[in-house]
Design a protein around this motif. Structure first.
Motif, mmCIF file in Angstrom:
data_model
loop_
_atom_site.group_PDB
_atom_site.id
_atom_site.type_symbol
_atom_site.label_atom_id
_atom_site.label_comp_id
_atom_site.label_asym_id
_atom_site.label_seq_id
_atom_site.Cartn_x
_atom_site.Cartn_y
_atom_site.Cartn_z
ATOM 1 N N CYS A 97 0.854 -1.183 0.000
ATOM 2 C CA CYS A 97 0.000 0.000 0.000
ATOM 3 C C CYS A 97 0.891 1.235 0.000
ATOM 4 O O CYS A 97 1.871 1.295 0.739
ATOM 5 C CB CYS A 97 -0.917 0.008 1.216
ATOM 6 S SG CYS A 97 -2.184 1.298 1.139
ATOM 7 N N ASP A 98 0.567 2.196 -0.841
ATOM 8 C CA ASP A 98 1.372 3.407 -0.969
ATOM 9 C C ASP A 98 0.727 4.525 -0.174
ATOM 10 O O ASP A 98 -0.253 5.131 -0.610
ATOM 11 C CB ASP A 98 1.479 3.790 -2.448
ATOM 12 C CG ASP A 98 2.464 4.923 -2.684
ATOM 13 O OD1 ASP A 98 2.881 5.560 -1.696
ATOM 14 O OD2 ASP A 98 2.800 5.178 -3.854
ATOM 15 N N CYS A 147 -2.272 7.017 -1.999
ATOM 16 C CA CYS A 147 -3.677 6.756 -1.682
ATOM 17 C C CYS A 147 -4.379 8.019 -1.211
ATOM 18 O O CYS A 147 -3.904 8.714 -0.310
ATOM 19 C CB CYS A 147 -3.768 5.671 -0.614
ATOM 20 S SG CYS A 147 -5.442 5.340 -0.028
ATOM 21 N N ASN A 193 -5.807 -4.990 0.649
ATOM 22 C CA ASN A 193 -5.183 -4.678 -0.633
ATOM 23 C C ASN A 193 -5.350 -5.846 -1.589
ATOM 24 O O ASN A 193 -5.157 -7.003 -1.217
ATOM 25 C CB ASN A 193 -3.698 -4.353 -0.452
ATOM 26 C CG ASN A 193 -3.504 -3.048 0.266
ATOM 27 O OD1 ASN A 193 -3.422 -3.019 1.485
ATOM 28 N ND2 ASN A 193 -3.446 -1.960 -0.482
ATOM 29 N N THR A 214 -4.078 2.260 -6.262
ATOM 30 C CA THR A 214 -2.663 2.515 -5.978
ATOM 31 C C THR A 214 -1.815 2.409 -7.240
ATOM 32 O O THR A 214 -0.743 3.004 -7.320
ATOM 33 C CB THR A 214 -2.134 1.555 -4.898
ATOM 34 O OG1 THR A 214 -2.411 0.205 -5.278
ATOM 35 C CG2 THR A 214 -2.808 1.831 -3.569
ATOM 36 N N LYS A 242 -4.106 6.136 -10.685
ATOM 37 C CA LYS A 242 -3.323 6.115 -9.447
ATOM 38 C C LYS A 242 -3.724 7.233 -8.492
ATOM 39 O O LYS A 242 -3.724 8.401 -8.855
ATOM 40 C CB LYS A 242 -1.836 6.228 -9.784
ATOM 41 C CG LYS A 242 -0.915 6.084 -8.588
ATOM 42 C CD LYS A 242 0.544 6.113 -9.027
ATOM 43 C CE LYS A 242 1.491 5.951 -7.842
ATOM 44 N NZ LYS A 242 2.906 5.948 -8.267
#
Length: 227
Positions: free
Chosen positions: A7-8, A12, A32, A55, A77
């Motif tokens: 997960c970024d 996000c 995720n 993401t 994104k």
């Protein structure tokens, strides 16, 4: 969907606007996943379960308009989708969402999402502005469907996709769309879009290679979009 643990937090929409102190709560409640190309993530009419954040990859958000599909927008994104299911009067998703390519997603259930909105002021404000922008864009699109020619709508669509996705080094949009999806995005038939694309090619406004669309004359497209 295939599960993915990454997960970024910098990309996000929810994570980057939430308090740092709230990140552990997000980590405990998020799921995720990776959706394959063509996979239906949300089906119109399904009970609302939660909200999704992209993401990486691209998702088309669409709904049925009579017997036709209408693409409302594209989520790439950092974008959010599934939020249209949050109302005080219904518990069903009014839209569908389908992956256009292999796409990484972050999902949170609806109750945790609502709690996050209440706890995080900056996120709540950004979400409010997002709803306002989306409403403005929807109203503008409905006006264009009623008053603008297909050629003008196609010009608006290409310019909008350029602003959202940018161009690659070869000058093509960073999003490859089928003619069917392009027709659904402009609210026209496949045959009409095919014919209109050929007109834009003859006018030397665009260039096409397979599913990739390049812009040769942005000023000409802008002129069409203002008619």
């Amino acid at each position: 969907m295939k599960k993915n643990t990454s997960c970024d937090l910098q990309t996000c929409f929810m994570c980057k606007l939430s308090l740092k102190e709230w990140h552990p709560a997000i980590a405990s409640n998020k799921q995720n996943f990776i959706a394959k190309k063509g996979e239906v993530i949300i089906k119109e009419g399904d009970p609302v379960s939660g909200v999704y954040f992209v993401t990486s990859g691209n998702v088309k958000v669409h709904k049925q308009w009579g017997e036709k599909e209408l693409i409302l927008r594209f989520a790439n994104k950092g974008a959010i989708f599934g939020h249209r299911g949050i109302t005080s009067t219904t518990s069903l998703y009014p839209i569908s969402a389908t992956a256009l390519e292999t796409t990484s997603l972050c999902f949170v259930d609806i109750e945790f999402f609502k709690t996050t909105v209440k706890v995080n002021q900056e996120f709540a404000y950004a979400l409010l502005m997002f709803y306002a922008d989306e409403l403005h864009a929807s109203e503008k699109k409905m006006r264009n469907l009623a008053l603008m020619s297909v050629k003008g709508r196609l010009a608006v669509a290409i310019l909008g996709l350029k602003n959202q996705f940018g161009l690659n080094e070869a000058g093509y949009l960073n999003l490859a769309l089928s003619r069917q999806d392009l027709a659904a995005f402009t609210g026209a038939t496949y045959e009409t879009v095919f014919r209109t694309m050929n007109e834009l090619l003859l006018d030397k406004l665009i260039i096409v290679q397979d599913k990739a669309i390049g812009i040769l004359d942005e000023g000409g497209l802008i002129n069409l979009s203002n008619k």
